[in-house]
Design a protein around this motif. Structure first.
Motif, PDB file in Angstrom:
ATOM      1  N   GLN A  38      -3.996  11.998   9.537  1.00  0.00           N
ATOM      2  CA  GLN A  38      -5.267  12.432   9.157  1.00  0.00           C
ATOM      3  C   GLN A  38      -6.326  11.984  10.317  1.00  0.00           C
ATOM      4  O   GLN A  38      -7.306  13.153  10.520  1.00  0.00           O
ATOM      5  CB  GLN A  38      -5.720  11.300   8.043  1.00  0.00           C
ATOM      6  CG  GLN A  38      -5.151  11.676   6.629  1.00  0.00           C
ATOM      7  CD  GLN A  38      -5.671  12.765   5.703  1.00  0.00           C
ATOM      8  OE1 GLN A  38      -6.269  13.854   6.446  1.00  0.00           O
ATOM      9  NE2 GLN A  38      -5.646  12.586   4.617  1.00  0.00           N
ATOM     10  N   ARG A  85     -10.141  20.205   0.257  1.00  0.00           N
ATOM     11  CA  ARG A  85     -10.775  19.167  -0.170  1.00  0.00           C
ATOM     12  C   ARG A  85     -12.299  19.700  -0.099  1.00  0.00           C
ATOM     13  O   ARG A  85     -12.815  19.920   0.795  1.00  0.00           O
ATOM     14  CB  ARG A  85     -10.730  17.752   0.210  1.00  0.00           C
ATOM     15  CG  ARG A  85      -9.266  17.230   0.118  1.00  0.00           C
ATOM     16  CD  ARG A  85      -8.826  16.863  -1.319  1.00  0.00           C
ATOM     17  NE  ARG A  85      -9.335  15.602  -1.642  1.00  0.00           N
ATOM     18  CZ  ARG A  85      -8.840  14.860  -2.616  1.00  0.00           C
ATOM     19  NH1 ARG A  85      -7.506  15.156  -3.090  1.00  0.00           N
ATOM     20  NH2 ARG A  85      -9.353  13.581  -2.873  1.00  0.00           N
ATOM     21  N   TRP A 111     -18.296  16.479   0.813  1.00  0.00           N
ATOM     22  CA  TRP A 111     -19.475  15.528   0.266  1.00  0.00           C
ATOM     23  C   TRP A 111     -20.653  16.113   0.645  1.00  0.00           C
ATOM     24  O   TRP A 111     -20.991  16.837   1.834  1.00  0.00           O
ATOM     25  CB  TRP A 111     -19.401  14.327   0.709  1.00  0.00           C
ATOM     26  CG  TRP A 111     -18.051  13.731   0.364  1.00  0.00           C
ATOM     27  CD1 TRP A 111     -16.655  13.541   0.789  1.00  0.00           C
ATOM     28  CD2 TRP A 111     -17.723  12.834  -0.745  1.00  0.00           C
ATOM     29  NE1 TRP A 111     -15.731  12.886   0.087  1.00  0.00           N
ATOM     30  CE2 TRP A 111     -16.649  12.328  -1.018  1.00  0.00           C
ATOM     31  CE3 TRP A 111     -18.699  12.528  -2.104  1.00  0.00           C
ATOM     32  CZ2 TRP A 111     -16.163  11.546  -2.200  1.00  0.00           C
ATOM     33  CZ3 TRP A 111     -18.363  11.688  -3.066  1.00  0.00           C
ATOM     34  CH2 TRP A 111     -16.907  11.413  -3.141  1.00  0.00           C
ATOM     35  N   MET A 129       0.840  -1.162   0.004  1.00  0.00           N
ATOM     36  CA  MET A 129      -0.065   0.143  -0.058  1.00  0.00           C
ATOM     37  C   MET A 129       0.891   1.294  -0.066  1.00  0.00           C
ATOM     38  O   MET A 129       1.957   1.228   0.570  1.00  0.00           O
ATOM     39  CB  MET A 129      -1.099   0.082   1.174  1.00  0.00           C
ATOM     40  CG  MET A 129      -1.936  -0.988   1.279  1.00  0.00           C
ATOM     41  SD  MET A 129      -3.256  -0.869   0.260  1.00  0.00           S
ATOM     42  CE  MET A 129      -2.722  -1.902  -1.235  1.00  0.00           C
ATOM     43  N   PHE A 160      -0.079   9.840   2.300  1.00  0.00           N
ATOM     44  CA  PHE A 160      -0.940  10.359   3.221  1.00  0.00           C
ATOM     45  C   PHE A 160      -0.557  10.646   4.360  1.00  0.00           C
ATOM     46  O   PHE A 160      -1.074  11.029   5.459  1.00  0.00           O
ATOM     47  CB  PHE A 160      -2.254   9.467   3.184  1.00  0.00           C
ATOM     48  CG  PHE A 160      -3.025   9.493   1.846  1.00  0.00           C
ATOM     49  CD1 PHE A 160      -3.749  10.566   1.281  1.00  0.00           C
ATOM     50  CD2 PHE A 160      -2.845   8.361   1.245  1.00  0.00           C
ATOM     51  CE1 PHE A 160      -4.289  10.395   0.104  1.00  0.00           C
ATOM     52  CE2 PHE A 160      -3.513   8.196  -0.068  1.00  0.00           C
ATOM     53  CZ  PHE A 160      -4.145   9.074  -0.712  1.00  0.00           C
TER      54      PHE A 160
END
Ligand SMILES: C[S@@+](CC[C@H](N)C(=O)[O-])C[C@H]1O[C@@H](n2cnc3c(N)ncnc32)[C@H](O)[C@@H]1O
Length: 270
Positions: A75, A19, A22, A1, A6
């Protein structure tokens, strides 16, 4: 991966800032699908590859509890620090080992993230954690469109043809470039929805900051440390010149649309 893409703290911060969000319409579409076979209140949802938390938040009004997981510690730290919802929690964990009991989840959702997962292990985990009749929803975006075609062409050239051309990870080529048509799903009967998009108004520098969050750009920087932002400055210059506007670049607003491809599927009821 490719988790290193990130793993930087500055990336999580840029992500949180730039970003696009949504929409609640998107959440409604997913929740309506879940509710088709479940009338009682929706209990648990897991948002996998939750990033800085934008995707998890949209589920909060619909579920008693939402867990956002991500392999990236920065994150999750960013998501937790900004979390104002008491039914949403965040944890560092991989998609291939979801930290919840068997048959406990009504919805597994992954937005702009599933292309990074080991899909064989992930699909086995989805099957383990979903209640019978529970749902998996995965969605992504790939080709943004500006209201001015010339800006669209410049951004596509920048993303796909220019110096970043070879920086797209093989998983992105394999799954994202096909708009998830090649993404292995755990059950038959996948529903595909292309009716929605993320729409946003941005200044050109904000769009350029957004472009700086995508993984091929992060990979480009890793391979070309001497670039020091020159590529992004060129992008900004080309976009601005194409508008032929006399407004200062930081005052000029452009409309950008990110068409969404959404796949939804249900675990068979026993
Ligand atoms: C493009 S971001 C999407 C964030 C968020 N879902 C959104 O839509 O804004 C992709 C996220 O997937 C995470 N990720 C990548 N591989 C992962 C894995 N195997 N398990 C869990 N998260 C993963 C990355 O750390 C990153 O935060």
């Amino acid at each position: 991966m490719s988790n290193h893409l990130f793993s930087e703290a500055d990336h999580a911060e840029l992500y949180q800032k730039y970003r696009p969000k949504w929409s609640s319409e998107f959440a409604e579409k997913v929740v309506t699908f879940v509710k088709e076979k479940k009338s009682s209140p929706l209990l648990h949802a897991v948002d996998i590859g939750c990033g800085s938390g934008q995707s998890s938040e949209i589920l909060a009004p619909h579920f008693q509890h939402v867990l956002g997981i991500d392999v990236s510690e920065p994150q999750i730290a960013m998501a937790s620090a900004n979390n104002k919802l008491n039914n949403v929690e965040y944890r560092v964990a991989p998609a291939e080992s979801i930290p919840v009991p068997d048959e406990s989840v009504d919805l597994v959702m992954c937005l702009e993230a599933a292309h990074w997962f080991d899909m064989e292990k992930f699909n086995a985990e989805v099957d383990r954690v979903l209640v019978p009749g529970g749902c998996l929803a995965v969605a992504g975006t790939i080709e943004e469109k500006f209201s001015q075609d010339e800006l669209t062409n410049i951004s596509h050239e920048f993303l796909r043809q220019g110096p970043m051309k070879d920086c797209w990870h093989e998983n992105l080529v394999r799954y994202l470039f096909t708009e998830y048509r090649t993404l292995p799903m755990p059950y038959d009967g996948v529903i595909r929805d292309e009716s929605m998009s993320i729409e946003t108004d941005l200044t050109i520098p904000q769009y350029v900051n957004l472009a700086s969050t995508i993984s091929p750009y992060r990979e480009f920087c890793r391979r070309n440390p001497e670039d020091k932002g020159a590529l992004l400055q060129n992008l900004q210059k080309s976009l601005y010149e194409a508008t032929a506007s006399t407004k200062p670049v930081e005052e000029l607003i452009v409309h950008v649309m990110f068409p969404i491809f959404l796949l939804m599927v249900r675990k068979p009821q026993v």
